[in-house]
Motif scaffolding. Structure first.
Motif, PDB file in Angstrom:
ATOM      1  N   LYS A 252       0.798  -1.221   0.000  1.00 46.23           N
ATOM      2  CA  LYS A 252       0.000   0.000   0.000  1.00 46.23           C
ATOM      3  C   LYS A 252       0.833   1.274   0.000  1.00 46.23           C
ATOM      4  N   GLN A 253       2.096   1.185   0.403  1.00 48.80           N
ATOM      5  CA  GLN A 253       2.890   2.399   0.498  1.00 48.80           C
ATOM      6  C   GLN A 253       4.186   2.321  -0.312  1.00 48.80           C
ATOM      7  N   ILE A 254       5.012   1.296  -0.043  1.00 47.28           N
ATOM      8  CA  ILE A 254       6.333   1.237  -0.685  1.00 47.28           C
ATOM      9  C   ILE A 254       6.212   1.055  -2.190  1.00 47.28           C
ATOM     10  N   LEU A 255       5.498   0.028  -2.611  1.00 45.88           N
ATOM     11  CA  LEU A 255       5.408  -0.287  -4.045  1.00 45.88           C
ATOM     12  C   LEU A 255       4.725   0.808  -4.858  1.00 45.88           C
ATOM     13  N   PRO A 256       3.560   1.350  -4.418  1.00 51.09           N
ATOM     14  CA  PRO A 256       2.939   2.426  -5.213  1.00 51.09           C
ATOM     15  C   PRO A 256       3.824   3.659  -5.343  1.00 51.09           C
ATOM     16  N   ARG A 257       4.487   4.056  -4.253  1.00 54.77           N
ATOM     17  CA  ARG A 257       5.331   5.247  -4.316  1.00 54.77           C
ATOM     18  C   ARG A 257       6.541   5.011  -5.233  1.00 54.77           C
ATOM     19  N   TYR A 258       7.097   3.817  -5.175  1.00 56.95           N
ATOM     20  CA  TYR A 258       8.224   3.511  -6.057  1.00 56.95           C
ATOM     21  C   TYR A 258       7.794   3.534  -7.517  1.00 56.95           C
ATOM     22  N   ASN A 259       6.610   2.985  -7.817  1.00 51.24           N
ATOM     23  CA  ASN A 259       6.126   2.974  -9.201  1.00 51.24           C
ATOM     24  C   ASN A 259       5.903   4.388  -9.726  1.00 51.24           C
ATOM     25  N   VAL A 260       5.375   5.257  -8.866  1.00 50.54           N
ATOM     26  CA  VAL A 260       5.160   6.648  -9.276  1.00 50.54           C
ATOM     27  C   VAL A 260       6.496   7.320  -9.591  1.00 50.54           C
ATOM     28  N   MET A 261       7.476   7.138  -8.720  1.00 51.60           N
ATOM     29  CA  MET A 261       8.783   7.754  -8.923  1.00 51.60           C
ATOM     30  C   MET A 261       9.457   7.226 -10.188  1.00 51.60           C
ATOM     31  N   GLU A 262       9.365   5.936 -10.437  1.00 52.99           N
ATOM     32  CA  GLU A 262       9.961   5.365 -11.632  1.00 52.99           C
ATOM     33  C   GLU A 262       9.297   5.910 -12.904  1.00 52.99           C
ATOM     34  N   TYR A 263       7.980   6.105 -12.837  1.00 53.09           N
ATOM     35  CA  TYR A 263       7.282   6.650 -14.008  1.00 53.09           C
ATOM     36  C   TYR A 263       7.698   8.091 -14.260  1.00 53.09           C
ATOM     37  N   LEU A 264       7.750   8.879 -13.192  1.00 51.46           N
ATOM     38  CA  LEU A 264       8.142  10.284 -13.355  1.00 51.46           C
ATOM     39  C   LEU A 264       9.584  10.399 -13.834  1.00 51.46           C
ATOM     40  N   ARG A 265      10.435   9.518 -13.358  1.00 51.96           N
ATOM     41  CA  ARG A 265      11.836   9.547 -13.784  1.00 51.96           C
ATOM     42  C   ARG A 265      11.949   9.173 -15.265  1.00 51.96           C
ATOM     43  N   SER A 266      11.149   8.206 -15.697  1.00 50.59           N
ATOM     44  CA  SER A 266      11.199   7.795 -17.112  1.00 50.59           C
ATOM     45  C   SER A 266      10.654   8.868 -18.048  1.00 50.59           C
ATOM     46  N   GLN A 267       9.771   9.728 -17.506  1.00 52.82           N
ATOM     47  CA  GLN A 267       9.199  10.796 -18.322  1.00 52.82           C
ATOM     48  C   GLN A 267      10.009  12.088 -18.242  1.00 52.82           C
ATOM     49  N   GLY A 268      11.106  12.064 -17.475  1.00 52.01           N
ATOM     50  CA  GLY A 268      11.934  13.251 -17.332  1.00 52.01           C
ATOM     51  C   GLY A 268      11.331  14.311 -16.436  1.00 52.01           C
ATOM     52  N   ALA A 269      10.357  13.933 -15.595  1.00 51.97           N
ATOM     53  CA  ALA A 269       9.688  14.898 -14.731  1.00 51.97           C
ATOM     54  C   ALA A 269      10.460  15.157 -13.445  1.00 51.97           C
ATOM     55  N   LEU A 270      11.446  14.330 -13.150  1.00 48.67           N
ATOM     56  CA  LEU A 270      12.257  14.513 -11.945  1.00 48.67           C
ATOM     57  C   LEU A 270      13.638  14.984 -12.351  1.00 48.67           C
ATOM     58  N   GLU A 271      13.999  16.139 -11.881  1.00 48.81           N
ATOM     59  CA  GLU A 271      15.317  16.681 -12.196  1.00 48.81           C
ATOM     60  C   GLU A 271      16.314  16.446 -11.072  1.00 48.81           C
ATOM     61  N   PHE A 272      15.931  15.681 -10.070  1.00 45.16           N
ATOM     62  CA  PHE A 272      16.802  15.412  -8.928  1.00 45.16           C
ATOM     63  C   PHE A 272      16.528  13.999  -8.427  1.00 45.16           C
ATOM     64  N   ASP A 273      17.482  13.448  -7.708  1.00 42.79           N
ATOM     65  CA  ASP A 273      17.316  12.125  -7.128  1.00 42.79           C
ATOM     66  C   ASP A 273      16.509  12.219  -5.837  1.00 42.79           C
ATOM     67  N   VAL A 274      15.524  11.386  -5.723  1.00 41.42           N
ATOM     68  CA  VAL A 274      14.686  11.358  -4.527  1.00 41.42           C
ATOM     69  C   VAL A 274      15.266  10.330  -3.568  1.00 41.42           C
ATOM     70  N   GLY A 275      15.641  10.785  -2.392  1.00 36.79           N
ATOM     71  CA  GLY A 275      16.203   9.885  -1.397  1.00 36.79           C
ATOM     72  C   GLY A 275      15.135   9.032  -0.737  1.00 36.79           C
ATOM     73  N   LEU A 276      15.574   8.024  -0.006  1.00 41.56           N
ATOM     74  CA  LEU A 276      14.637   7.122   0.657  1.00 41.56           C
ATOM     75  C   LEU A 276      13.795   7.870   1.690  1.00 41.56           C
ATOM     76  N   LYS A 277      14.389   8.847   2.341  1.00 41.72           N
ATOM     77  CA  LYS A 277      13.666   9.622   3.347  1.00 41.72           C
ATOM     78  C   LYS A 277      12.507  10.385   2.715  1.00 41.72           C
ATOM     79  N   SER A 278      12.746  11.012   1.562  1.00 42.48           N
ATOM     80  CA  SER A 278      11.685  11.772   0.878  1.00 42.48           C
ATOM     81  C   SER A 278      10.637  10.859   0.274  1.00 42.48           C
ATOM     82  N   LEU A 279      10.995   9.626   0.060  1.00 40.06           N
ATOM     83  CA  LEU A 279      10.057   8.672  -0.534  1.00 40.06           C
ATOM     84  C   LEU A 279       9.119   8.070   0.508  1.00 40.06           C
TER      85      LEU A 279
END
Length: 438
Positions: free
Chosen positions: A344-371
């Motif tokens: 409910k938390q780890i997997l959905p948030r990781y999938n969102v971050m991976e999608y945004l990273r693949s689309q170039g929407a993230l210009e910085f690395d998101v640390g585990l704390k921010s995730l």
């Protein structure tokens, strides 16, 4: 008889050809053997990516001119119905087991004790041990007879050979000493069988230097003999604790700062069991690459882990390292990751971050704390709401319902999460607890 010049030339050519091929034949033969052996092993399920290193480490297999003998050895091993993973592991750990004469002897020997109910995995372990220490089938049958006389039935014997095959090298007196120790603390014959079946490794522990001092430590901590006996029967892995380990685990429990319901649940089965559960989680974290000091610190910051199954902790840690590509040391700073719900938390948030990273929407690395640390609503507002296509992988708060904030529209502000609050008393308690672990 006159030999013509043509005949002389033919004789010279044949002699020269014979001499030439005799010099290159060994290299050519070895190369052909290498190709034939590689193809043979690959047909029997050997991983192609590991063939080169395996053959390089075991040159003696290439020196055999007859690959047919190795094929016969592989067929004999398969006749023992050894599972494929154990079969490959056997070749890696003990390639000398491919000796055809050795296997033919054991093929005849195994036919004698086929009615003992020994599993294929047990047979695999016995073959490895017997090849390394030159144990013949007759000696093995003799040791099995001794074990059956001591009360090792078929199920217990199979389990012991799977987990602790070195028992066939132990003296009868040493086995009797282990049984006598368990009988001395009031464990029945049925209980002893249960101990050996669930934790066969205890047969390798020294009674005078390991088991008796451990029992004395439990008594000094205030646990009764009846409680110790019941806990050993319930989970014999209690005997795997090192000297002083239970004291450290109980020390951690005394310094925990958590809600009363969590602490009550931790101690619901008694103080002894709570200390042992801490030991299991510490071992799990250390197995993942952490040191004891770090493992204790993680449990102190996230006490809920003591209530989680070890398999769940392993699953989250493997996902963190292998999929998310974080270092395991991140858990020391963000132990909340292990307390979060995976689905409910780890997997959905990781999938969102991976999608945004693949689309170039993230210009910085998101640390585990921010995730992990942001609340569900804040994470939604930051990373999901601006990208509607992410809502499906993240999940809505309620199907068809609007998301309501706690502040009026236009007044919402994102506040920086506060640092983990630790009082001066908590810090002092933790320092005094950690000092023996340095």
């Amino acid at each position: 008889m006159v030999i013509s010049s043509l005949t002389k030339a033919s004789v010279f050519y044949r002699l020269s050809s014979t001499q030439f091929f005799s010099t290159v034949s060994p290299k050519t033969s070895q190369f052909r053997n290498q190709i034939s052996l590689a193809n043979l092993l690959q047909r029997y399920g050997f991983p192609p990516t590991q063939l080169h290193s395996f053959l390089a480490k075991n040159q003696f297999l290439l020196n055999r001119s007859n690959v047919h003998d190795i094929q016969n050895s592989l067929n004999i091993l398969l006749s023992f119905k050894i599972p494929q993973p154990s079969f490959i592991s056997l070749l890696f750990d003990c390639p000398a087991v491919l000796d055809s004469n050795f296997l033919k002897k054991w093929q005849f020997g195994i036919s004698k004790f086929g009615n003992l109910g020994i599993s294929p995995v047990g047979i695999c372990n016995v073959l490895t041990l017997s090849r390394r220490f030159r144990i013949d089938p007759d000696l093995f049958l003799n040791r099995v007879g001794v074990l059956k006389d001591l009360g090792f039935n078929g199920g217990v014997l199979t389990r012991v050979l799977e987990r602790f095959p070195r028992i066939i090298m132990m003296k009868e007196g040493d086995l009797c000493e282990k049984i006598g120790f368990l009988e001395g603390i009031g464990i029945s014959r049925y209980g002893i069988e249960r101990v050996f079946r669930l934790f066969p490794e205890v047969l390798g522990f020294d009674v005078e230097n390991r088991l008796k001092p451990l029992l004395d430590e439990f008594l000094e901590l205030g646990f009764s003999e009846n409680m110790i006996r019941d806990e050993i029967i319930k989970d014999p892995r209690v005997l795997s604790m090192e000297l002083g380990e239970m004291s450290r685990c109980l020390g951690l429990l005394k310094t925990l700062k958590c809600r009363a319901p969590i602490k009550d649940k931790i101690f619901s089965e008694g103080e002894f069991r709570a200390g042992f559960e801490v030991k299991l989680r510490v071992d799990c974290l250390c197995k993942q690459g952490l040191i004891h000091r770090e493992a204790f610190k993680i449990l102190w910051k996230e006490p809920r882990l003591i209530l989680y199954e070890v398999e769940e902790i392993e699953k989250k840690t493997d996902f963190l390292v292998k999929t998310m590509n974080y270092k395991v040391g991140c858990l020391v700073e963000v132990p909340e990751y292990l307390g979060a719900n995976f689905d409910k938390q780890i997997l959905p948030r990781y999938n969102v971050m991976e999608y945004l990273r693949s689309q170039g929407a993230l210009e910085f690395d998101v640390g585990l704390k921010s995730l992990i640390k942001p609340s569900r609503l804040r994470f939604y507002n930051l990373y999901v709401k601006p990208y509607p296509e992410c809502e499906k992988m993240f999940g809505r708060f309620a199907e068809g319902a609007a998301i309501q904030g706690r502040h009026p529209v236009g007044m919402w502000k994102l506040f920086k999460p506060q640092k983990y609050a630790e009082s001066k008393e908590d810090v002092n308690n933790m320092k005094s607890f950690m000092e023996p672990l340095v």
